[in-house]
Design a protein around this motif. Structure first.
Motif, mmCIF file in Angstrom:
data_model
loop_
_atom_site.group_PDB
_atom_site.id
_atom_site.type_symbol
_atom_site.label_atom_id
_atom_site.label_comp_id
_atom_site.label_asym_id
_atom_site.label_seq_id
_atom_site.Cartn_x
_atom_site.Cartn_y
_atom_site.Cartn_z
ATOM 1 N N PRO A 168 28.167 38.665 68.158
ATOM 2 C CA PRO A 168 29.608 38.477 68.315
ATOM 3 C C PRO A 168 30.147 39.047 69.619
ATOM 4 C CG PRO A 168 29.193 40.247 66.786
ATOM 5 C CD PRO A 168 27.863 39.653 67.121
ATOM 6 N N THR A 169 29.387 39.889 70.299
ATOM 7 C CA THR A 169 29.961 40.573 71.459
ATOM 8 C C THR A 169 29.353 40.164 72.792
ATOM 9 O OG1 THR A 169 28.393 42.377 71.215
ATOM 10 C CG2 THR A 169 30.491 42.620 70.094
ATOM 11 N N SER A 170 28.341 39.296 72.774
ATOM 12 C CA SER A 170 27.599 39.063 74.025
ATOM 13 C C SER A 170 28.435 38.465 75.139
ATOM 14 C CB SER A 170 26.423 38.136 73.778
ATOM 15 O OG SER A 170 25.659 38.630 72.747
ATOM 16 N N ASP A 171 29.456 37.689 74.801
ATOM 17 C CA ASP A 171 30.221 37.037 75.855
ATOM 18 C C ASP A 171 31.418 37.862 76.338
ATOM 19 O OD1 ASP A 171 28.511 35.028 75.801
ATOM 20 O OD2 ASP A 171 29.860 33.488 75.057
ATOM 21 N N LEU A 172 31.568 39.070 75.820
ATOM 22 C CA LEU A 172 32.753 39.854 76.159
ATOM 23 C C LEU A 172 32.403 40.984 77.114
ATOM 24 C CD1 LEU A 172 34.050 40.151 72.514
ATOM 25 C CD2 LEU A 172 34.740 38.491 74.221
ATOM 26 N N ASP A 173 33.433 41.544 77.769
ATOM 27 C CA ASP A 173 33.150 42.708 78.597
ATOM 28 C C ASP A 173 33.084 43.952 77.710
ATOM 29 O OD1 ASP A 173 35.714 43.697 78.162
ATOM 30 O OD2 ASP A 173 36.522 42.675 79.901
ATOM 31 N N VAL A 174 32.648 45.074 78.279
ATOM 32 C CA VAL A 174 32.334 46.220 77.427
ATOM 33 C C VAL A 174 33.508 46.689 76.579
ATOM 34 C CG1 VAL A 174 30.330 47.208 78.528
ATOM 35 C CG2 VAL A 174 32.567 47.638 79.494
ATOM 36 N N LEU A 175 34.710 46.646 77.163
ATOM 37 C CA LEU A 175 35.866 47.093 76.375
ATOM 38 C C LEU A 175 36.138 46.145 75.224
ATOM 39 C CD1 LEU A 175 38.475 48.394 78.917
ATOM 40 C CD2 LEU A 175 37.421 49.614 77.046
ATOM 41 N N GLY A 176 36.045 44.836 75.526
ATOM 42 C CA GLY A 176 36.211 43.839 74.478
ATOM 43 C C GLY A 176 35.166 44.018 73.402
ATOM 44 N N GLN A 177 33.938 44.336 73.816
ATOM 45 C CA GLN A 177 32.872 44.569 72.848
ATOM 46 C C GLN A 177 33.220 45.687 71.897
ATOM 47 O OE1 GLN A 177 29.131 45.220 74.821
ATOM 48 N NE2 GLN A 177 29.128 43.210 75.773
ATOM 49 N N LYS A 178 33.742 46.774 72.462
ATOM 50 C CA LYS A 178 34.035 47.934 71.619
ATOM 51 C C LYS A 178 35.130 47.593 70.618
ATOM 52 C CE LYS A 178 35.061 52.799 71.669
ATOM 53 N NZ LYS A 178 36.127 52.740 70.685
ATOM 54 N N GLU A 179 36.148 46.881 71.090
ATOM 55 C CA GLU A 179 37.244 46.531 70.191
ATOM 56 C C GLU A 179 36.745 45.681 69.023
ATOM 57 O OE1 GLU A 179 39.706 44.721 73.070
ATOM 58 O OE2 GLU A 179 40.277 46.647 73.945
ATOM 59 N N ILE A 180 35.884 44.700 69.343
ATOM 60 C CA ILE A 180 35.360 43.829 68.293
ATOM 61 C C ILE A 180 34.490 44.630 67.324
ATOM 62 C CG2 ILE A 180 33.840 41.862 67.828
ATOM 63 C CD1 ILE A 180 36.573 41.102 68.918
ATOM 64 N N LEU A 181 33.684 45.537 67.865
ATOM 65 C CA LEU A 181 32.815 46.324 66.990
ATOM 66 C C LEU A 181 33.635 47.192 66.044
ATOM 67 C CD1 LEU A 181 29.953 47.376 69.398
ATOM 68 C CD2 LEU A 181 29.955 45.602 67.670
#
Lengths: 263, 251, 274
Positions: A168-181
């Motif tokens: 779910p997070t591969s296409d996002l930048d690191v901050l976006g990744q953290k929010e999704i997680l």
């Protein structure tokens, strides 16, 4: 012992010429986030599509079975029992209908309440401000991270027992990744579970309760998160850990690993 | 070597009839890249990193400001005159699949920049390409394979070999590692570190992952909404209190 | 991947082309041999499909007629492809004012139905096969230029074209090496789809007496020749009609199959129309 939501038993699958999965067995229990970790081509996505009964046409199950609760596959499984979050949310929404219309259709199909207020509440839960604007906008008007949140809101409102999250997070930048997680952590409660598929050990460390490592279609390692560093691990897992750790080392004398551990 | 001063860029959006919307992508960006050092740009998606890269390469015009590369302002040059600049500045894109023509073989792809600057016979070219493949740790027998037959990691190595082919002084990495999985990412990171030493290349690294940038660069600039929010170098270290830095410190 | 139907269609096409090339070897007659003593002969061993109102062998005329159709269609296609590749890639790659001017002209051309526009051109240029070829080529040029332009625009944004710009490759070389292969493969397939359509145009104009002139063997002309005798000898119209039908069908199904196989969008011209 908590409830067994999905159990995969001795699953093997492959195309005519090529076996993809070899004797995969694992269980998903209520109240946990299970991570399937592996490099690309290790068969983790194929495992997920086997669970969803959506394998590509040229791939066939050769042995094993998958139990959903106590039952074998049945049609009522989608929605109320399993929902998914994909790597590329833009391809999961049709482009000619607004987010609101599509959200409503999904809720209707699963016999849930589908008022605007309910949908807005769900969108607010995934920290999207202006939920009304989002319901009225088309998928291409939203960024990847926002669409991913809408997907999570859909999964939340369906109240499915198992959520399968494929990269779910591969296409996002690191901050976006953290929010999704952080939102995915929210999805988990006592009654349901999340199966997360990823190649990124940092992501795993952030959310996982239990980790299954796959290599070339085999399960090579299966352990709880606390055992990641403590016990002696399978050489392949060790390789993944080393690859991840090596990225923290740099000439700036900043130990990113220390920050990561705090999270 | 590369001096950028006060670069600003605004995109205008809107059709003929509607009111034009203006979005400021870059606002007064200034930085210098010194010989033998590497510089990194960190920021979220949409912070203006990629636009900055395109402006440095002359693929897009800045509204104001100047980019001086080895004494020449790239935006004052015509396309045909930029050849000398590109001889010293090459780029590796994020997505290896789209940055190489899917109808071409590895040999044809790596030859393209070489043919633009030098005249070699086929045999010489094959030797050059083989050497380049060796230096990016690829097997030389893939030389005649179609690029689509290779895995993502191998394709990115070919892209790096192509960038190295004419021995540039600067290589720009535009999120070149983000689409690869972790093991391959760390292998290529190591390769890049070695190549940097070996050929004495300066890197311009654009990424949202601070680990990559901190590993490769001597100067690091944090971008946020098109503005510089932090500027650090390896001698003085990082100001731990800087908010832009803390924000990106996720993994 | 083997597509048996596609192979069969290509074999059929090959038979037609070969029979057109080796026409003199297949039949002993000449298409112009008039034998008034043997008018409207029925099917026999000496005249496989009988003779027409001037005693000419119908089978011979059909085979020689395929030469005309194939050559004129081929000429039209070559003219269209060459010009549209130049116009479309110039407009697409260069952009700006040139693009605007060329595309507005093609917009004007696109507003007329092609057949009517072809009639207009023939009215200006005069009757004759060459003029028919020119007229049909020009009326379809606008559509093809638009397709080429839209493919060029799409390919131009690909990262490998940007990368090649950053390698200092000259513009012309970028167009030839990176953009043309994409354009050719897609336009080539769309062109096979259109070959049948063009063939109908040529036959239609000849039938109206505007294209190939009477004594020459051509399918449209043959239908026209047979028209006065439709009550007594309808088969004389049916034979060339069937020939046109079969050839057009072969071209169309080859085009369709290729298009599906390589997943090519047909409506590009509409996409980029705005």
């Amino acid at each position: 012992m908590s409830e067994k939501l999905i159990s995969v038993e001795n699953l093997s699958a492959g195309t005519k010429h090529n076996q993809i999965l070899y004797n995969i067995s694992f269980d998903i229990f209520a109240g946990e986030i299970l991570c399937l970790l592996g490099q690309s081509g290790s068969g983790k996505t194929m495992t997920a599509s086997a669970i969803l009964n959506m394998m590509p046409e040229n791939v066939a199950k050769t042995s094993g079975q998958i139990l959903y609760g106590e039952k074998e596959f049945h049609n009522g499984i989608y929605g109320s029992y399993i929902s998914t979050i994909m790597q590329n949310p833009a391809s999961c929404f049709g482009s000619v209908f607004t987010i609101g219309q599509q959200f409503e259709d999904i809720l209707k199909a699963n016999n849930k309440e589908y008022t605007n207020e309910k949908m807005c509440k769900m969108l607010e839960m995934v920290s999207l401000s202006n939920p009304y604007d989002i319901l009225n906008s088309y998928p291409h008007q939203l960024s990847g991270g926002m669409l991913q949140r809408v997907m999570i809101a859909v999964a939340l409102s369906l109240e499915s027992r198992v959520v399968i999250a494929d990269e779910p997070t591969s296409d996002l930048d690191v901050l976006g990744q953290k929010e999704i997680l952080d939102l995915i952590l929210k999805l988990k409660n006592k009654n349901n579970a999340v199966l997360m598929i990823t190649h990124n050990l940092s992501v795993v460390k952030h959310v996982a309760d239990r980790i299954i490592v796959m290599e070339n279609g085999h399960i090579v390692d299966n352990f709880y998160k606390d055992e990641l560093y403590n016990n002696e691990r399978h050489p392949y897992t060790q390789k993944l850990i080393d690859a991840n750790e090596s990225q923290y080392i740099n000439k700036w004398n900043i130990n990113f690993g220390a920050y990561n551990a705090n999270m | 070597m590369l001096i950028c001063e006060n670069i600003s860029k605004t995109y205008k959006k809107g059709s003929f009839f509607s009111k034009k919307e203006e979005t400021k992508v870059l606002n007064n960006i200034s930085f210098q890249l010194q010989e033998g050092r590497s510089i990194g740009f960190v920021g979220r998606n949409g912070a203006g990193k990629s636009t900055l890269m395109k402006i440095i390469l002359g693929l897009e015009r800045a509204d104001s400001g100047s980019i001086i590369f080895m004494g020449q302002n790239i935006h004052n040059l015509k396309y045909s005159q930029r050849k000398e600049i590109y001889k010293n500045m090459q780029i590796v894109f994020q997505d290896p699949q789209s940055s190489m023509n899917p109808n071409m073989t590895v040999f044809q792809i790596i030859c393209e920049p070489v043919n633009n600057y030098y005249k070699y016979s086929i045999d010489e070219l094959r030797n050059i390409v083989k050497d380049l493949l060796k230096s990016v740790e690829l097997d030389t027998n893939i030389i005649d394979k179609n690029i689509t037959m290779l895995s993502g990691g191998q394709q990115q190595r070919v892209a790096i070999a192509r960038a190295l082919a004419i021995k540039p002084k600067v290589i720009i990495l535009d999120e070149a590692l983000s689409n690869l999985d972790m093991v391959i990412q760390s292998q290529i990171l190591k390769l890049l570190e070695d190549l940097k030493e070996k050929y004495n290349i300066s890197l311009i690294v654009i990424s949202h992952d601070i680990r990559v940038v901190f590993k490769l660069c001597d100067d690091i600039i944090f971008l946020e909404n098109g503005e510089i929010k932090g500027n650090f170098n390896v001698e003085n270290g990082v100001d731990m209190e800087n908010t832009a830095f803390q924000k990106m410190l996720v993994f | 991947m083997k597509d048996k139907k596609l192979i069969f269609l290509f074999i059929m096409l090959g038979v037609i082309i070969l029979s057109a090339i080796f026409a003199p070897l297949i039949t002993p007659y000449s298409p112009y041999d008039i034998d008034l003593s043997n008018r409207f002969a029925s099917i026999s061993s000496s005249h496989i499909l009988g003779t027409d109102h001037l005693g000419r062998d119908v089978f011979t005329r059909l085979i020689y007629g395929s030469r005309m159709s194939l050559i004129s269609v081929l000429a039209i296609m070559v003219i269209i492809l060459v010009l549209s590749l130049i116009i479309g890639s110039a407009a697409g790659f260069q952009g700006g004012k040139l693009d605007n001017v060329l595309m507005r002209i093609s917009d004007v051309m696109l507003t007329f139905p092609t057949f009517i526009l072809a009639l207009f051109f023939i009215g200006v240029l005069g009757v004759g096969l060459i003029n028919v070829i020119i007229a049909i080529a020009f009326t379809h040029l606008a559509w093809y230029s638009r397709i080429v332009r839209s493919i060029v625009l799409e390919t131009k944004e690909k990262n490998y074209v940007l990368a090649s710009k950053c390698m200092g490759t000259p513009k012309l070389k970028i167009v030839i090496k990176h953009i043309m292969p994409q354009v050719l493969s897609q336009v080539g397939i769309l062109a096979t789809l259109d070959l049948g359509h063009m063939m109908l145009h040529v036959a239609g104009l000849s039938f109206l007496g505007l294209g190939v002139q009477a004594p020459v063997a051509e399918w449209g002309v043959m239908i026209n020749d047979a028209a006065p005798f439709i009550r007594q000898h309808p088969e004389l119209m049916i034979y060339p009609g069937l020939c046109i039908f079969i050839t057009v069908a072969i071209f169309n199904s080859i085009g369709e199959r290729l298009k599906d196989r390589y997943k090519i969008k047909e409506d590009r011209s509409k996409e980029s129309a705005v």
